[in-house]
Design an enzyme around this catalytic site. Structure first.
Site, PDB file in Angstrom:
ATOM      1  N   ARG A   1     -19.388  31.357 -13.855  1.00  0.00           N
ATOM      2  CA  ARG A   1     -18.991  30.100 -14.489  1.00  0.00           C
ATOM      3  C   ARG A   1     -18.974  28.962 -13.473  1.00  0.00           C
ATOM      4  NH1 ARG A   1     -14.719  33.666 -17.920  1.00  0.00           N
ATOM      5  NH2 ARG A   1     -16.199  34.215 -19.574  1.00  0.00           N
TER       6      ARG A   1
ATOM      7  N   GLU B   1     -22.217  31.723 -20.834  1.00  0.00           N
ATOM      8  CA  GLU B   1     -21.236  32.267 -19.886  1.00  0.00           C
ATOM      9  C   GLU B   1     -19.804  32.088 -20.405  1.00  0.00           C
ATOM     10  OE1 GLU B   1     -22.625  34.020 -17.972  1.00  0.00           O
ATOM     11  OE2 GLU B   1     -24.554  33.148 -17.471  1.00  0.00           O
TER      12      GLU B   1
END
Length: 331
Positions: free
Chosen positions: A194, A314
């Site tokens: 991330r 994600e």
């Protein structure tokens, strides 16, 4: 570029997560899809192999990737399993010395061109997320079928594919980590990745700001350059400030990871904030360009399309808020 986080013994530069994230930002400045395929996917793949791979697996699946022989892919998402990986239905059954895989994967970046990949499949459906296992595979071998390359809003420089597995065979020694340990392996990798999404967002936003600033210095309206109009000048100032804040958020999260800090809040916050900044900045850039920014083929039109998925993959931004909320509750 796949080897930024890999040690020298495996052909990498062992430069760390900060260097990797800065590389991802620069790649995304040029093209967000390439930033994702080359930079974003590299971290969980390389990191998970380094952490859980056997020496033989590293020789076969890590060294060639670090050397640049293959694109790589992550086969996690399914038609009904995106952010909630615990609901994965792709089934892997052990038959003799091979695992036989049947199921489907969707939204797979590089699914048609990757030479190596990590696959998440269920080896014990009744165990839920504790029955998920990670495998190292070779896409394109018998039983691996690209059903279609998706047409999409942005990220058009790389393919995103719908994949079907039909009696796909995986050698028993290609399990990554323990059988049933796939959920935790993948989840840990996505947390750090991330940071990469946040870096992609900053790269796209910076490209939009630079384009809008250059245009505002050239375009004239009512006898002056439009950057001299306070409405435009203040908009550019706000764009630049938000980008600077987003960059510092992802760098802070990356530094913590380099230091071995396993907190997830910072990477979730960086992804949440930076992806929303990218949308704000790219939308503002289109506004500054006016009609010229709305025309297909305009750079800021492309950037606006490319940034939109950053709030989705994600882990959606809604999931990021759930993660941050949970961390606050447990603090």
């Amino acid at each position: 570029m796949h080897g930024v986080c890999a040690p020298a013994e495996w052909g990498g530069s062992d430069s760390g997560i900060v260097a990797w994230a800065l590389m991802v930002e620069e790649l995304a400045y040029g093209d967000c899809a390439i930033g994702n395929q080359i930079g974003g996917i590299s971290f969980p793949y390389v990191a998970k192999l380094l952490e859980h791979g056997t020496e033989r697996q590293k020789e076969e699946f890590l060294r060639p990737v670090v050397r640049g022989d293959h694109y790589i892919a992550l086969l996690f998402s399914e038609p009904h399993a995106g952010s909630d990986l615990a609901t994965v239905k792709t089934r892997a059954e052990l038959q003799g010395d091979k695992w036989i895989v049947n199921g489907e994967k969707v939204f797979i970046t590089g699914g048609a061109t990757a030479g190596a990949a990590i696959l998440l499949a269920s080896t014990e459906p009744s165990a839920g997320k504790k029955g998920l296992t990670a495998f190292l595979i070779r896409p394109g071998t018998p039983g691996y079928t690209v059903l279609r390359r998706e047409k999409k809003l942005g990220h058009r420089s790389v393919e995103i594919c719908h994949i079907a597995f039909t009696d796909f065979e995986i050698p028993a020694d290609h399990v990554l980590g323990p059988v049933g340990g796939g959920y935790r392996i993948i989840l840990d990798g996505l947390d750090t990745n991330r940071i990469g999404v946040a870096a992609q967002a900053v790269g796209v936003a910076q490209a939009a700001l630079d384009a809008a600033t250059a245009y505002a210095k050239e375009r004239r309206s009512f006898g002056r350059r439009i950057i001299e109009h306070q409405a435009i000048g203040f908009r550019l100032a706000e764009m630049a400030t938000k980008i600077a804040a987003a960059r510092q958020l992802y760098l802070h999260a990356a530094r913590l990871k380099d230091a071995g800090d396993k907190r997830v809040n910072e990477s979730s916050m960086a992804k949440l904030f930076a992806s929303e900044v990218a949308e704000f900045v790219c939308s503002a850039a289109v506004q500054i360009f006016g009609g010229a920014g709305y025309i297909q083929g305009s750079l800021v039109e492309k950037l606006y399309r490319d940034q939109r998925v950053l709030q989705i993959y994600e882990g959606t931004n809604e999931v990021m808020k759930m993660v941050i909320q949970r961390e606050l509750e447990q603090a």
